[in-house]
Design a protein around this motif. Structure first.
Motif, mmCIF file in Angstrom:
data_model
loop_
_atom_site.group_PDB
_atom_site.id
_atom_site.type_symbol
_atom_site.label_atom_id
_atom_site.label_comp_id
_atom_site.label_asym_id
_atom_site.label_seq_id
_atom_site.Cartn_x
_atom_site.Cartn_y
_atom_site.Cartn_z
ATOM 1 N N ARG A 161 -36.027 14.712 4.284
ATOM 2 C CA ARG A 161 -36.260 14.566 2.841
ATOM 3 C C ARG A 161 -35.783 15.822 2.102
ATOM 4 N NH1 ARG A 161 -42.798 15.491 2.069
ATOM 5 N NH2 ARG A 161 -42.955 17.247 3.505
ATOM 6 N N ASN A 162 -35.246 15.621 0.909
ATOM 7 C CA ASN A 162 -34.715 16.726 0.136
ATOM 8 C C ASN A 162 -35.818 17.533 -0.543
ATOM 9 O OD1 ASN A 162 -32.439 18.158 -1.278
ATOM 10 N ND2 ASN A 162 -33.477 17.322 -3.065
ATOM 11 N N ASP A 163 -36.869 16.865 -0.947
ATOM 12 C CA ASP A 163 -37.953 17.528 -1.666
ATOM 13 C C ASP A 163 -39.242 16.751 -1.432
ATOM 14 O OD1 ASP A 163 -38.105 15.369 -3.752
ATOM 15 O OD2 ASP A 163 -36.111 16.126 -4.235
ATOM 16 N N LEU A 164 -40.336 17.245 -1.970
ATOM 17 C CA LEU A 164 -41.644 16.649 -1.701
ATOM 18 C C LEU A 164 -41.767 15.220 -2.208
ATOM 19 C CD1 LEU A 164 -43.981 19.696 -2.411
ATOM 20 C CD2 LEU A 164 -43.587 18.592 -0.209
ATOM 21 N N GLY A 165 -40.969 14.866 -3.213
ATOM 22 C CA GLY A 165 -41.041 13.512 -3.746
ATOM 23 C C GLY A 165 -40.079 12.543 -3.105
ATOM 24 N N ALA A 166 -39.278 13.036 -2.159
ATOM 25 C CA ALA A 166 -38.229 12.194 -1.572
ATOM 26 C C ALA A 166 -38.667 11.489 -0.288
ATOM 27 C CB ALA A 166 -36.987 13.037 -1.287
ATOM 28 N N GLY A 167 -39.893 11.676 0.100
ATOM 29 C CA GLY A 167 -40.383 11.024 1.300
ATOM 30 C C GLY A 167 -41.871 11.277 1.463
ATOM 31 N N LEU A 168 -42.516 10.428 2.249
ATOM 32 C CA LEU A 168 -43.955 10.537 2.450
ATOM 33 C C LEU A 168 -44.207 11.082 3.856
ATOM 34 C CD1 LEU A 168 -46.499 7.761 1.420
ATOM 35 C CD2 LEU A 168 -46.973 9.533 3.108
ATOM 36 N N ALA A 227 -41.447 -0.032 0.102
ATOM 37 C CA ALA A 227 -40.128 0.468 0.508
ATOM 38 C C ALA A 227 -40.191 1.859 1.123
ATOM 39 C CB ALA A 227 -39.192 0.489 -0.699
ATOM 40 N N VAL A 228 -41.386 2.466 1.143
ATOM 41 C CA VAL A 228 -41.524 3.842 1.620
ATOM 42 C C VAL A 228 -42.080 3.856 3.034
ATOM 43 C CG1 VAL A 228 -42.735 6.034 1.255
ATOM 44 C CG2 VAL A 228 -41.872 4.741 -0.700
ATOM 45 N N ARG A 229 -41.419 4.610 3.900
ATOM 46 C CA ARG A 229 -41.964 4.810 5.242
ATOM 47 C C ARG A 229 -43.072 5.856 5.208
ATOM 48 N NH1 ARG A 229 -36.518 5.389 9.012
ATOM 49 N NH2 ARG A 229 -36.227 3.156 9.461
ATOM 50 N N VAL A 230 -44.135 5.593 5.937
ATOM 51 C CA VAL A 230 -45.234 6.551 6.053
ATOM 52 C C VAL A 230 -45.052 7.313 7.352
ATOM 53 C CG1 VAL A 230 -47.721 6.854 6.297
ATOM 54 C CG2 VAL A 230 -46.816 5.135 4.702
ATOM 55 N N GLU A 231 -44.826 8.626 7.222
ATOM 56 C CA GLU A 231 -44.685 9.486 8.406
ATOM 57 C C GLU A 231 -45.892 10.391 8.506
ATOM 58 O OE1 GLU A 231 -41.564 12.568 10.608
ATOM 59 O OE2 GLU A 231 -41.071 11.753 8.629
ATOM 60 N N CYS A 232 -46.382 10.589 9.722
ATOM 61 C CA CYS A 232 -47.572 11.412 9.931
ATOM 62 C C CYS A 232 -47.340 12.398 11.069
ATOM 63 C CB CYS A 232 -48.784 10.535 10.236
ATOM 64 S SG CYS A 232 -50.346 11.466 10.397
#
Length: 287
Positions: A160-167, A194-199
């Motif tokens: 992700r490019n920034d904090l808002g570009a991915g979860l 449409a957003v993948r949740v990564e943990c």
């Protein structure tokens, strides 16, 4: 060769270059003004003094366009090309004062990009064809667009490019939420489909919790090789569609082993935060 085709991939590179030039030329170039005739012409060649992956030639073009549009810049090798020591990378021609004014900014930005691309290439080669090498947000402040571009030119991929570009739920998010389960379920409930949740997970128990709660991607952090093998087995049994990313303690020597474990991604902060400087120089030739 103008290099303009790649500029769109470099983000707001004009702003970065302008800031760098201002930093170096805010009070002018006293030495050149006092020692170099105003209309003296010069040719220059940027030479690689070590093996490297060439990257950011278009930045050199744009740097000298900002300094003096009359300077001509010829890129001698392509973006992402591997070159040997002694390779001529760039040819320059124009007023000597203009070449001197842009020299340090051009070399700083080119050197940074080539360093990241060169180190990324080494990690990609060590990882082999099945394990994808991705970057992190551990980039040089203000130069993220350049660093991410260099990663791609080195054969790597961007996270992700920034904090808002991915979860991406990390350790401190989990602490604030109370547990892996709570954090993932909250993200799953409120995030777009449409957003993948990564943990991020650090134990096998957390692997199980994250998958059960609906995580799409697991970031397996700071696990040894045996624990990673067990994590992969658990994940494949619970949900074989979950993507598995590994981070922490990643070295070139370890990558061939990681490539055999069944992981999908390896994220490496070192390719941007610890890329060693590459050796190159700009040599002048008077017509």
């Amino acid at each position: 060769m103008s290099g303009r085709g790649e500029l769109a991939e470099l983000g707001d590179i004009d702003r970065i270059i302008a800031a760098a030039l201002h930093e170096d030329l805010a009070s002018g170039d006293m030495t050149s003004r006092l020692t170099v005739p105003a209309l003296a012409p010069a040719n220059g060649r940027i030479i690689a003094k070590q093996a490297l992956s060439f990257c950011a030639g278009p930045v050199v073009v744009r740097t000298f366009e900002q300094v003096d549009p009359a300077v001509t810049v010829e890129l001698c090798v392509g973006e992402g090309d591997r070159v040997k020591p002694g390779t001529e990378l760039v040819r320059l021609a124009g007023l000597a004062r203009s070449l001197l004014a842009g020299e340090r900014t051009a070399l700083n930005l080119l050197g940074r990009a080539c360093a990241v691309a060169t180190l990324t290439h080494a990690y990609v080669e060590a990882a082999g064809p099945t394990l994808r090498v991705v970057d992190t947000r551990k980039t040089m402040p203000g130069l993220r667009a350049l660093d991410r571009y260099a990663v791609r030119m080195g054969g790597g991929h961007n996270h992700r490019n920034d904090l808002g570009a991915g979860l991406l739920i990390k350790e401190n998010h989990i602490r604030c939420a109370g547990s892996v389960d709570a954090a993932v379920r909250a993200a799953r409930e409120h995030a777009s489909h449409a957003v993948r949740v990564e943990c991020e997970v650090e134990t096998l128990a957390e692997v199980r919790q994250a998958i059960s709660a609906g995580a799409d991607v697991l970031l397996l952090d700071n696990m040894d090789d045996q624990t990673l093998r067990e994590a992969v087995e658990i994940a494949r049994q619970q949900n074989d569609r979950v993507l598995l990313e590994v981070s922490g303690g990643i070295t070139l020597a370890r990558l061939p082993t990681l490539a055999t474990i069944g992981l999908d991604l390896v994220s490496v902060g070192a390719i941007t935060h610890s890329a060693p400087s590459v050796d190159m120089s700009l040599l002048f030739e008077l017509p």
